[in-house]
Design a protein around this motif. Sequence first.
Motif, PDB file in Angstrom:
ATOM      1  N   ILE A 188       0.860  -1.179   0.000  1.00 54.07           N
ATOM      2  CA  ILE A 188       0.000   0.000   0.000  1.00 54.07           C
ATOM      3  C   ILE A 188       0.897   1.230   0.000  1.00 54.07           C
ATOM      4  O   ILE A 188       1.825   1.330   0.816  1.00 54.07           O
ATOM      5  CB  ILE A 188      -0.938   0.009   1.228  1.00 54.07           C
ATOM      6  CG1 ILE A 188      -1.843  -1.220   1.200  1.00 54.07           C
ATOM      7  CG2 ILE A 188      -1.756   1.286   1.276  1.00 54.07           C
ATOM      8  CD1 ILE A 188      -2.767  -1.348   2.387  1.00 54.07           C
ATOM      9  N   ASP A 189       0.612   2.144  -0.927  1.00 55.77           N
ATOM     10  CA  ASP A 189       1.401   3.383  -1.006  1.00 55.77           C
ATOM     11  C   ASP A 189       1.344   4.122   0.326  1.00 55.77           C
ATOM     12  O   ASP A 189       0.280   4.345   0.881  1.00 55.77           O
ATOM     13  CB  ASP A 189       0.877   4.283  -2.121  1.00 55.77           C
ATOM     14  CG  ASP A 189       1.105   3.694  -3.506  1.00 55.77           C
ATOM     15  OD1 ASP A 189       2.028   2.871  -3.642  1.00 55.77           O
ATOM     16  OD2 ASP A 189       0.363   4.053  -4.432  1.00 55.77           O
ATOM     17  N   GLY A 190       2.491   4.497   0.836  1.00 57.64           N
ATOM     18  CA  GLY A 190       2.577   5.226   2.093  1.00 57.64           C
ATOM     19  C   GLY A 190       2.696   4.322   3.312  1.00 57.64           C
ATOM     20  O   GLY A 190       2.979   4.787   4.397  1.00 57.64           O
ATOM     21  N   PHE A 191       2.462   3.008   3.148  1.00 62.36           N
ATOM     22  CA  PHE A 191       2.541   2.073   4.270  1.00 62.36           C
ATOM     23  C   PHE A 191       3.534   0.945   4.013  1.00 62.36           C
ATOM     24  O   PHE A 191       4.095   0.404   4.936  1.00 62.36           O
ATOM     25  CB  PHE A 191       1.169   1.462   4.576  1.00 62.36           C
ATOM     26  CG  PHE A 191       0.210   2.438   5.183  1.00 62.36           C
ATOM     27  CD1 PHE A 191       0.227   2.693   6.540  1.00 62.36           C
ATOM     28  CD2 PHE A 191      -0.698   3.111   4.393  1.00 62.36           C
ATOM     29  CE1 PHE A 191      -0.656   3.604   7.106  1.00 62.36           C
ATOM     30  CE2 PHE A 191      -1.591   4.015   4.947  1.00 62.36           C
ATOM     31  CZ  PHE A 191      -1.569   4.272   6.302  1.00 62.36           C
ATOM     32  N   GLY A 192       3.706   0.539   2.768  1.00 61.18           N
ATOM     33  CA  GLY A 192       4.603  -0.564   2.434  1.00 61.18           C
ATOM     34  C   GLY A 192       3.874  -1.897   2.417  1.00 61.18           C
ATOM     35  O   GLY A 192       2.660  -1.964   2.224  1.00 61.18           O
ATOM     36  N   SER A 193       4.608  -2.976   2.645  1.00 59.53           N
ATOM     37  CA  SER A 193       4.028  -4.319   2.608  1.00 59.53           C
ATOM     38  C   SER A 193       3.111  -4.533   3.797  1.00 59.53           C
ATOM     39  O   SER A 193       3.443  -4.169   4.925  1.00 59.53           O
ATOM     40  CB  SER A 193       5.133  -5.374   2.639  1.00 59.53           C
ATOM     41  OG  SER A 193       5.905  -5.282   1.475  1.00 59.53           O
ATOM     42  N   MET A 194       1.957  -5.134   3.517  1.00 58.98           N
ATOM     43  CA  MET A 194       0.970  -5.371   4.564  1.00 58.98           C
ATOM     44  C   MET A 194       0.266  -6.695   4.310  1.00 58.98           C
ATOM     45  O   MET A 194       0.267  -7.201   3.202  1.00 58.98           O
ATOM     46  CB  MET A 194      -0.087  -4.272   4.588  1.00 58.98           C
ATOM     47  CG  MET A 194       0.421  -2.914   4.872  1.00 58.98           C
ATOM     48  SD  MET A 194      -0.918  -1.848   5.300  1.00 58.98           S
ATOM     49  CE  MET A 194      -1.105  -2.279   6.993  1.00 58.98           C
ATOM     50  N   ALA A 195      -0.358  -7.190   5.348  1.00 58.93           N
ATOM     51  CA  ALA A 195      -1.256  -8.340   5.247  1.00 58.93           C
ATOM     52  C   ALA A 195      -2.640  -7.862   5.672  1.00 58.93           C
ATOM     53  O   ALA A 195      -2.793  -7.216   6.711  1.00 58.93           O
ATOM     54  CB  ALA A 195      -0.779  -9.469   6.150  1.00 58.93           C
ATOM     55  N   LEU A 196      -3.639  -8.145   4.848  1.00 63.83           N
ATOM     56  CA  LEU A 196      -5.008  -7.723   5.118  1.00 63.83           C
ATOM     57  C   LEU A 196      -5.915  -8.927   5.227  1.00 63.83           C
ATOM     58  O   LEU A 196      -5.617  -9.990   4.680  1.00 63.83           O
ATOM     59  CB  LEU A 196      -5.528  -6.825   3.983  1.00 63.83           C
ATOM     60  CG  LEU A 196      -4.794  -5.532   3.701  1.00 63.83           C
ATOM     61  CD1 LEU A 196      -5.362  -4.888   2.442  1.00 63.83           C
ATOM     62  CD2 LEU A 196      -4.928  -4.596   4.876  1.00 63.83           C
ATOM     63  N   LYS A 197      -7.035  -8.744   5.895  1.00 65.53           N
ATOM     64  CA  LYS A 197      -8.074  -9.767   5.915  1.00 65.53           C
ATOM     65  C   LYS A 197      -9.030  -9.496   4.752  1.00 65.53           C
ATOM     66  O   LYS A 197      -9.391  -8.339   4.497  1.00 65.53           O
ATOM     67  CB  LYS A 197      -8.844  -9.733   7.235  1.00 65.53           C
ATOM     68  CG  LYS A 197      -8.045 -10.202   8.412  1.00 65.53           C
ATOM     69  CD  LYS A 197      -8.911 -10.269   9.646  1.00 65.53           C
ATOM     70  CE  LYS A 197      -8.119 -10.816  10.823  1.00 65.53           C
ATOM     71  NZ  LYS A 197      -8.969 -10.977  11.989  1.00 65.53           N
ATOM     72  N   SER A 198      -9.457 -10.539   4.084  1.00 65.74           N
ATOM     73  CA  SER A 198     -10.318 -10.383   2.917  1.00 65.74           C
ATOM     74  C   SER A 198     -11.682  -9.828   3.279  1.00 65.74           C
ATOM     75  O   SER A 198     -12.369  -9.274   2.429  1.00 65.74           O
ATOM     76  CB  SER A 198     -10.468 -11.717   2.188  1.00 65.74           C
ATOM     77  OG  SER A 198     -11.054 -12.682   3.038  1.00 65.74           O
TER      78      SER A 198
END
Length: 115
Positions: A99-109
């Motif tokens: 995500i732009d401005g946050f970097g690598s992330m893990a999200l819940k669907s």
Amino acid sequence: MSDTVPCPKCGSEFTYPGDNNMMMCSQCFYEWNPEETAADTLNAGKILDSNGNELQDGDSVVVIKDLPVKGAPKPVKAGTKVKNIRLRPDSDHNIDCKIDGFGSMALKSEFVKKA
């Protein structure tokens, strides 16, 4: 007792028929409908968004609510578009993305919808 179905919650084989075509587990007292459980196993390998659409690797999604990020001063805002997702079906946070401005992330669907 060949007509019994193992408990989907604890895996116990000590189940018995209850009321209204429901099955009950004598070990954990879980109650379920065997027909609904059979339908759930068909969707077991699929990752669905908040609207029930199936997600694939490389899809674009939109975040549907503000998500707080540990260690970041601001949350990921609702409406943020995330491109080129990678699915991780074996994890609780089953989407990997950048995500732009946050970097690598893990999200819940459950907190995204297909774009």
